[in-house]
Design an enzyme around this catalytic site. Structure first.
Site: not given
Ligand code: AHR
Length: 499
Positions: A173, A292
């Site tokens: 990110e 994610e």
């Molecule tokens: O999954 C939790 C968090 O969400 C991770 O560390 C990050 O990549 C995202 O913002």
């Protein structure tokens, strides 16, 4: 009763399914590692300190790949801290999650856990506060057989054989202002390109994932992907997408329509990949890593209190969302969306795996149990192998607060190697739907099995004391494919075969 019609044909194919779409994620965050997968004092712990009750639930989930060690954590992480004798490893502050990281579980331990869990590691390098050299170093340490300083250091540290990590994330990110070492798109595109190039020089069998926008609602979404890919297109293999949804306003219809957004997100990033491909007159296709995805909102307030009261503690119980039945329906819808985009999405990771926004929960010293969202993933990971078919679905549509033309029923279908067809379908409305499935060119298939996940209470949850409150149950299969019933608010897995 509402009616819907579905046509499946063995010639209407999307693409072969990459099994890595059933992946997950473990970050050094909260209790994912400490008192999640690792708890040496626990009665079920093996000699390395891993909880075997958790391992069993992970094995039953059939997770092919687990992203590690972060997440936001990775942007402040020095991989060297996590190798060598445990007693020599430094204790560090993790600025991302305001906790203290002892580095007791590191690269060797995690690779050993992954072997026991029958999964593969997808390793993220720190491109926020570290650089290209550290990124290529960890590839050499992990994957080079022997005869160099770093590969021999790995052997000295107890791993004679290389870890053979095939999939690498180029940071995490990197567009987010919260990210340590956040970058502009151009800065990140350049470092991603150089890191990937050198990592592949160290091991030319690996694949790499560049960071897309951290979420679709970032103001730079789109422009970020275009600029980053313009810099690194030739040297990377995938671009990442991250997407979380929540029912913060208590509007279930709107929440369950969120996959309209997910589908559009996938198509938009795919279109940007193709735009850059066209601009460069390249022959190479770029694929997507939805590394994610989940529901994430239940724990937000509790986390703010934890930060106020217990910042810098170890293994803070952060992001411990307790998932309910409607969350499981949304996960089913997300998996359907991923399957229907099998030509583009080659990797997907439910974020995360244990305790932290996770399908598996544990109590320190106590039990381990499956949350509601465990079940759709488990069923798709078990049965969703082969070729994704293009379902032609006629269903009524409805509007919600943020979405228009939301199909009442959503579905994906998979043709297995043995000729069986599995249909995954969600009825996201409060009324039963009669589904007429026309299997035309599939001759002689009958309905073998119909499993349903439903609960009268959308907010029903599983707990340590009542772990099987929300679980899928088999119902009597319909007499034929033309007479299927998708009950109100239900996740359905319907298998057709000759048996
Ligand atoms: O999954 C939790 C968090 O969400 C991770 O560390 C990050 O990549 C995202 O913002």
């Amino acid at each position: 009763m509402k009616q819907a019609k579905l046509i499946l044909d063995k010639d209407y194919r999307i693409a072969p399914i990459d099994k890595r779409i059933y992946g997950s994620f473990i970050e050094h965050l909260g209790r994912a590692v400490y008192t999640g997968i690792y708890e040496p004092e626990h009665p079920s712990a093996d000699k390395e300190g891993f909880r075997t009750d958790v391992l069993r639930l992970v094995q039953e989930l059939r997770v092919p790949v687990v992203r590690y060690p972060g997440g936001n954590f990775v942007s402040g992480f020095r991989w060297e801290d996590s190798v060598g004798p445990v007693e020599n490893r430094p204790t560090r502050l993790d600025l991302a999650w305001k906790t203290t990281e002892p580095n007791t579980v590191g690269l060797h331990e995690f690779c050993s856990w992954a072997k026991k869990a029958d999964t593969n590691v997808m390793y993220a390098v720190n491109l926020g506060t570290r650089g290209v050299m550290e990124a290529r170093d960890v590839v050499e340490y992990s994957n080079h057989p022997k005869g160099s300083y770093l590969s021999d250091l790995r052997r000295k540290n107890g791993a004679e054989d290389p870890f053979g990590i095939k999939l690498w994330c180029l940071g995490n990110e990197m567009d987010g202002p919260w990210q340590m070492g956040a970058k502009t798109a151009y800065e990140y595109g350049r470092i991603a390109n150089e890191a990937s190039k050198m990592m592949k020089m160290a091991d030319d069998t690996i694949e790499t994932v560049a960071c897309g926008s951290s979420t679709r609602v970032m103001p730079t979404f789109g422009e970020w992907e275009y600029t980053v890919l313009n810099e690194c297109y030739d040297n990377i293999d995938y671009v990442s997408l991250h997407r979380y949804y929540g029912n913060s306003f208590g509007d279930t219809d709107d929440f369950l329509a969120s996959t309209v957004d997910l589908e559009d997100f996938i198509h938009t990033v795919g279109a940007i990949c193709d735009t850059v491909k066209g601009k460069k007159n390249s022959k190479k296709n770029l694929y997507l890593s939805l590394d994610e995805y989940n529901v994430w909102y239940h724990s937000n307030n509790a986390d703010q209190t934890l930060y106020k009261e217990r910042a810098w503690d170890r293994a803070l119980p952060l992001l411990e969302d307790v998932y309910n039945f409607e969350d499981a329906l949304l996960i089913g819808l997300m998996l359907i969306t991923i399957l229907r985009n099998a030509d583009r999405v080659k990797i997907a990771c439910m974020a995360q795996l244990v305790n932290v926004i996770a399908p598996i929960m544990t109590r320190p010293g106590g039990g381990a149990w499956a949350q509601t969202i465990y079940y759709p993933l488990q069923q798709v990971a078990a049965l969703g192998h082969g070729v994704a078919l293009q379902p032609v679905l006629q269903t009524e549509k409805h509007d919600t607060a943020h979405f228009t033309d939301v199909p009442d029923v959503d579905a994906a279908a998979v043709l297995g190697e043995d000729g069986t067809v599995t249909l995954f379908a969600v009825n996201r409305t409060g009324e039963d739907v009669a589904l007429n499935a026309d299997l035309r060119a599939f001759e002689g298939l009958r309905v073998l099995r119909h499993s349903v996940l439903h609960h009268e209470d959308n907010k029903a949850v599983n707990t340590e004391l009542a772990p099987f409150n929300v679980v899928p149950r088999d119902i009597a299969p319909a007499k034929d494919a033309q007479n299927l019933l998708l009950g109100k608010m239900s996740w359905n897995v319907i298998q057709f075969g000759k048996g």
